[in-house]
Design an enzyme around this catalytic site. Structure first.
Site, mmCIF file in Angstrom:
data_model
loop_
_atom_site.group_PDB
_atom_site.id
_atom_site.type_symbol
_atom_site.label_atom_id
_atom_site.label_comp_id
_atom_site.label_asym_id
_atom_site.label_seq_id
_atom_site.Cartn_x
_atom_site.Cartn_y
_atom_site.Cartn_z
ATOM 1 N N ASN A 155 2.063 -5.120 -3.217
ATOM 2 C CA ASN A 155 0.671 -5.453 -2.902
ATOM 3 C C ASN A 155 -0.119 -4.179 -2.598
ATOM 4 O OD1 ASN A 155 -1.308 -7.557 -2.183
ATOM 5 N ND2 ASN A 155 -1.084 -6.839 -0.075
ATOM 6 N N GLU A 182 -6.125 -10.625 -1.058
ATOM 7 C CA GLU A 182 -6.909 -10.367 0.162
ATOM 8 C C GLU A 182 -8.397 -10.331 -0.169
ATOM 9 O OE1 GLU A 182 -5.455 -6.994 2.407
ATOM 10 O OE2 GLU A 182 -3.366 -7.456 1.950
ATOM 11 N N GLU A 224 0.804 -1.239 0.000
ATOM 12 C CA GLU A 224 0.000 0.000 0.000
ATOM 13 C C GLU A 224 0.833 1.283 0.000
ATOM 14 O OE1 GLU A 224 -2.843 -0.396 3.187
ATOM 15 O OE2 GLU A 224 -3.470 -2.375 2.505
ATOM 16 N N HIS A 275 -10.356 -6.145 -2.109
ATOM 17 C CA HIS A 275 -11.422 -5.914 -1.125
ATOM 18 C C HIS A 275 -12.538 -5.233 -1.912
ATOM 19 C CE1 HIS A 275 -8.928 -7.097 2.216
ATOM 20 N NE2 HIS A 275 -7.997 -6.231 1.877
ATOM 21 N N ASP A 285 -12.191 -10.299 -0.535
ATOM 22 C CA ASP A 285 -13.466 -10.378 0.176
ATOM 23 C C ASP A 285 -14.442 -9.480 -0.569
ATOM 24 O OD1 ASP A 285 -12.413 -7.928 1.104
ATOM 25 O OD2 ASP A 285 -12.121 -8.637 3.154
HETATM 26 O O1 G3I Z 1 -3.545 -7.490 19.204
HETATM 27 C C1 G3I Z 1 -4.181 -6.299 19.705
HETATM 28 C C2 G3I Z 1 -4.802 -6.558 21.046
HETATM 29 O O2 G3I Z 1 -3.796 -6.877 21.973
HETATM 30 C C3 G3I Z 1 -5.583 -5.316 21.469
HETATM 31 O O3 G3I Z 1 -6.237 -5.587 22.648
HETATM 32 C C4 G3I Z 1 -6.587 -4.939 20.412
HETATM 33 C C5 G3I Z 1 -7.334 -3.653 20.766
HETATM 34 O O4 G3I Z 1 -7.802 -2.973 19.630
HETATM 35 O O5 G3I Z 1 -5.917 -4.735 19.168
HETATM 36 C C6 G3I Z 1 -5.256 -5.880 18.718
HETATM 37 O O6 G3I Z 1 -4.617 -5.582 17.507
HETATM 38 C C7 G3I Z 1 -5.471 -5.475 16.364
HETATM 39 C C8 G3I Z 1 -4.957 -6.447 15.307
HETATM 40 O O7 G3I Z 1 -5.698 -6.291 14.122
HETATM 41 C C9 G3I Z 1 -5.032 -7.892 15.759
HETATM 42 O O8 G3I Z 1 -6.346 -8.266 15.961
HETATM 43 C C10 G3I Z 1 -5.417 -4.061 15.844
HETATM 44 O O9 G3I Z 1 -6.021 -3.187 16.771
HETATM 45 C C11 G3I Z 1 -6.147 -3.978 14.537
HETATM 46 O O10 G3I Z 1 -5.927 -2.685 13.980
HETATM 47 C C12 G3I Z 1 -5.592 -5.005 13.577
HETATM 48 O O11 G3I Z 1 -6.335 -4.934 12.372
HETATM 49 C C13 G3I Z 1 -5.724 -5.516 11.237
HETATM 50 C C14 G3I Z 1 -5.526 -4.458 10.176
HETATM 51 O O12 G3I Z 1 -4.984 -5.049 9.013
HETATM 52 C C15 G3I Z 1 -4.579 -3.367 10.646
HETATM 53 O O13 G3I Z 1 -4.632 -2.313 9.791
HETATM 54 C C16 G3I Z 1 -6.661 -6.592 10.712
HETATM 55 O O14 G3I Z 1 -6.721 -7.662 11.656
HETATM 56 C C17 G3I Z 1 -6.144 -7.116 9.373
HETATM 57 O O15 G3I Z 1 -7.115 -7.942 8.803
HETATM 58 C C18 G3I Z 1 -5.882 -5.953 8.435
HETATM 59 O O16 G3I Z 1 -5.338 -6.481 7.248
HETATM 60 C C19 G3I Z 1 -5.079 -5.506 6.238
HETATM 61 C C20 G3I Z 1 -3.886 -6.010 5.461
HETATM 62 O O17 G3I Z 1 -2.798 -6.229 6.333
HETATM 63 C C21 G3I Z 1 -3.497 -5.017 4.371
HETATM 64 N N1 G3I Z 1 -4.618 -4.723 3.504
HETATM 65 C C22 G3I Z 1 -5.822 -4.306 4.196
HETATM 66 C C23 G3I Z 1 -6.228 -5.329 5.250
HETATM 67 C C24 G3I Z 1 -7.529 -4.961 5.884
HETATM 68 O O18 G3I Z 1 -7.417 -3.779 6.618
#
Ligand code: G3I
Length: 470
Positions: free
Chosen positions: A211, A274, A169, A247, A276
């Site tokens: 990507n 990715e 990105e 997406h 969906d």
């Molecule tokens: O692990 C912490 C946890 O300890 C905490 O309590 C909690 C509170 O919010 O957050 C947890 O971390 C989260 C993490 O996912 C694991 O679940 C983050 O807040 C959350 O922001 C994070 O989101 C991820 C996101 O990327 C970050 O931008 C999503 O799971 C993940 O699916 C998403 O994936 C991205 C790709 O990497 C790139 N392309 C877009 C895609 C969708 O956004």
């Protein structure tokens, strides 16, 4: 340096076994055979069906869900590729500068390896999910930290990653077609190519991808990326693939396939990384469209959905995945599986119009000779060697019959040792080594190909390996 020359020939479509039927077979017999063959060769899971087309079908998974038995059952049954959803990102792998933490990523790699799945590494550099210490760096300090990060993480996973999202990105949304502003971008426009060069040096066997999202049709953003890839290819910056996150909302851009094709025509693989799609009346159809687009492009090597059940999705209530919140297959699942299976050009012979014979069936017992095995398989090697080591990519091609399994025998020079193998199981590490298929790539359609690779120290192997069908 370009690791693997663009020798990946368009994969011939799987033709089924009809070619083995005696020429004198009646229309009825042909039709019956087609029906049987169709059923026999139709994959019953996403991974098996994609593998029959020489591709993978994968899912993004978080490590902690692998202990959820419903989740793991679906993952293990359906997919032959995994992407860590968050575990290989910068904040997870280098929470403090110079202190690396690989437990989540290692867990996913181990799970994948023990189930014969390949891994897409996601992602080495991204403007999001950076650890706090990196967010506060700039200039040379950030550039050095970023390149060190790429080197350390790609080295840790060397030989275990099919493809890395080296940079994620980095392009802006909207009409500019230019780079997104970020701390990484402010270190200089060459940060992306520096990352790709560092990744290649650290893991010469991994395909290196750029990507991004909102790149699913021909638009200013995808054209900006297209121009970067064309520039990289012309200057020898090592890039092998482009990931299209996909997406998607409720529909697929009409130029989706054309967009993938224009990148493939630059000499890179393309992957749907990715996927969906918002649930609605068009969801199943849109999933089929994406599947068909990938199958239509010989350099589209696989599809990854971003999650398994709707409850696993990052997209809240969009219900954009292939399994519902109880783990049941949705209509979109069936639509993908059908699209994967119908990539096989089953002969279009019309059903017989003659009435069934009234004479009693012949009493001659069926022949006891085994079905013909055609001309087995062949293997060819492409090498990337350096002083003291090499990466070998081996292409296994089926002859005139489909393969149910294969073994490739390679004779290594004295003193050479295999240190890593991917997409195959090696019988040893020196001398004469047999590489057998793993679960997901044993079935290869007639005339179609699959690939595996190994890395070694010492002199690279010479001579043509032998391939035996099993
Ligand atoms: O692990 C912490 C946890 O300890 C905490 O309590 C909690 C509170 O919010 O957050 C947890 O971390 C989260 C993490 O996912 C694991 O679940 C983050 O807040 C959350 O922001 C994070 O989101 C991820 C996101 O990327 C970050 O931008 C999503 O799971 C993940 O699916 C998403 O994936 C991205 C790709 O990497 C790139 N392309 C877009 C895609 C969708 O956004």
């Amino acid at each position: 340096m370009d690791k693997i020359p663009d020798e990946r020939a368009p994969r011939p479509r799987f033709r089924g076994r009809r070619v083995l039927m005696p020429l004198a077979a009646t229309l009825a017999a042909v039709a019956a055979t087609v029906a049987v063959t169709s059923a026999a060769n139709a994959g019953t899971t996403l991974g098996a069906s994609a593998a029959e087309k020489g591709r993978y079908y994968g899912a993004a998974v978080p490590a902690f869900k692998l202990s959820d038995s419903q989740f793991a059952t679906i993952v293990n049954r359906e997919f032959n590729q995994l992407t860590p959803e968050n575990e290989m990102k910068w904040d997870a792998t280098e929470p403090q500068q110079g202190r690396f933490s690989y437990s989540g990523g290692d867990q996913i790699v181990a799970h994948a390896q023990s189930h014969g799945m390949i891994v897409r590494g996601h992602t080495l550099l991204w403007y999001q999910q950076q650890p706090g210490w990196a967010q506060s760096l700039s200039g040379t300090a950030l550039r050095n930290a970023a390149i060190n990060h790429v080197t350390q993480v790609a080295t840790h996973y060397r030989g275990k990653i099919y493809a890395w999202d080296v940079v994620n990105e980095a392009f802006a949304d909207g009409g500019s077609g230019g780079r997104r502003d970020s701390n990484l971008q402010r270190t200089g426009n060459d940060w992306i190519e520096a990352a790709f060069r560092a990744a290649r040096a650290a893991d010469p066997g991994a395909k290196l991808c750029y990507n991004d999202y909102n790149t699913d049709g021909i638009n200013a953003k995808s054209t900006g990326i297209y121009n970067m890839v064309r520039d990289f290819k012309s200057r020898g910056v090592p890039i092998d693939c482009v990931g299209f996150q996909s997406h998607l909302g409720t529909s697929v851009p009409s130029d989706y396939q054309a967009n993938l094709q224009r990148f493939a025509d630059l000499g890179v693989d393309v992957q749907i990384t990715e996927l969906d799609i918002t649930q609605g009346s068009n969801q199943a159809n849109a999933y089929a469209q994406v599947t068909r687009a990938c199958l239509a492009i010989s350099r589209c090597t696989g599809i990854t959905v971003w999650g398994v059940r709707d409850s696993d999705s990052w997209r809240g209530n969009d219900n954009p995945l292939l399994f519902d919140r109880s783990g049941n297959k949705k209509a979109a699942y069936t639509s993908v599986l059908n699209a994967l299976n119908s990539g096989t050009p089953i002969p279009t012979t019309p059903p017989p119009t003659t009435p069934p014979p009234t004479t009693p069936p012949p009493t001659t017992p069926p022949p006891t000779t085994p079905p013909p095995t055609g001309d087995g398989c062949s293997a060819s090697v492409s090498l990337n060697s350096w002083n003291g080591g090499f990466v070998a990519t081996v292409k296994v091609t089926a002859g005139s019959s489909a393969l149910r399994g294969w073994t490739v025998r390679v004779t290594l020079p004295s003193g050479t040792a295999v240190t890593n193998t991917w997409s195959a199981q090696a019988s040893g590490s020196s001398g004469t080594v047999d590489f057998r298929n793993v679960d997901y790539n044993g079935q290869v359609g007639a005339g179609a190909s699959t690939e595996f690779g190994f890395q070694g120290t010492g002199a690279s192997p010479s001579g043509t390996p032998t391939c035996t069908a099993s």
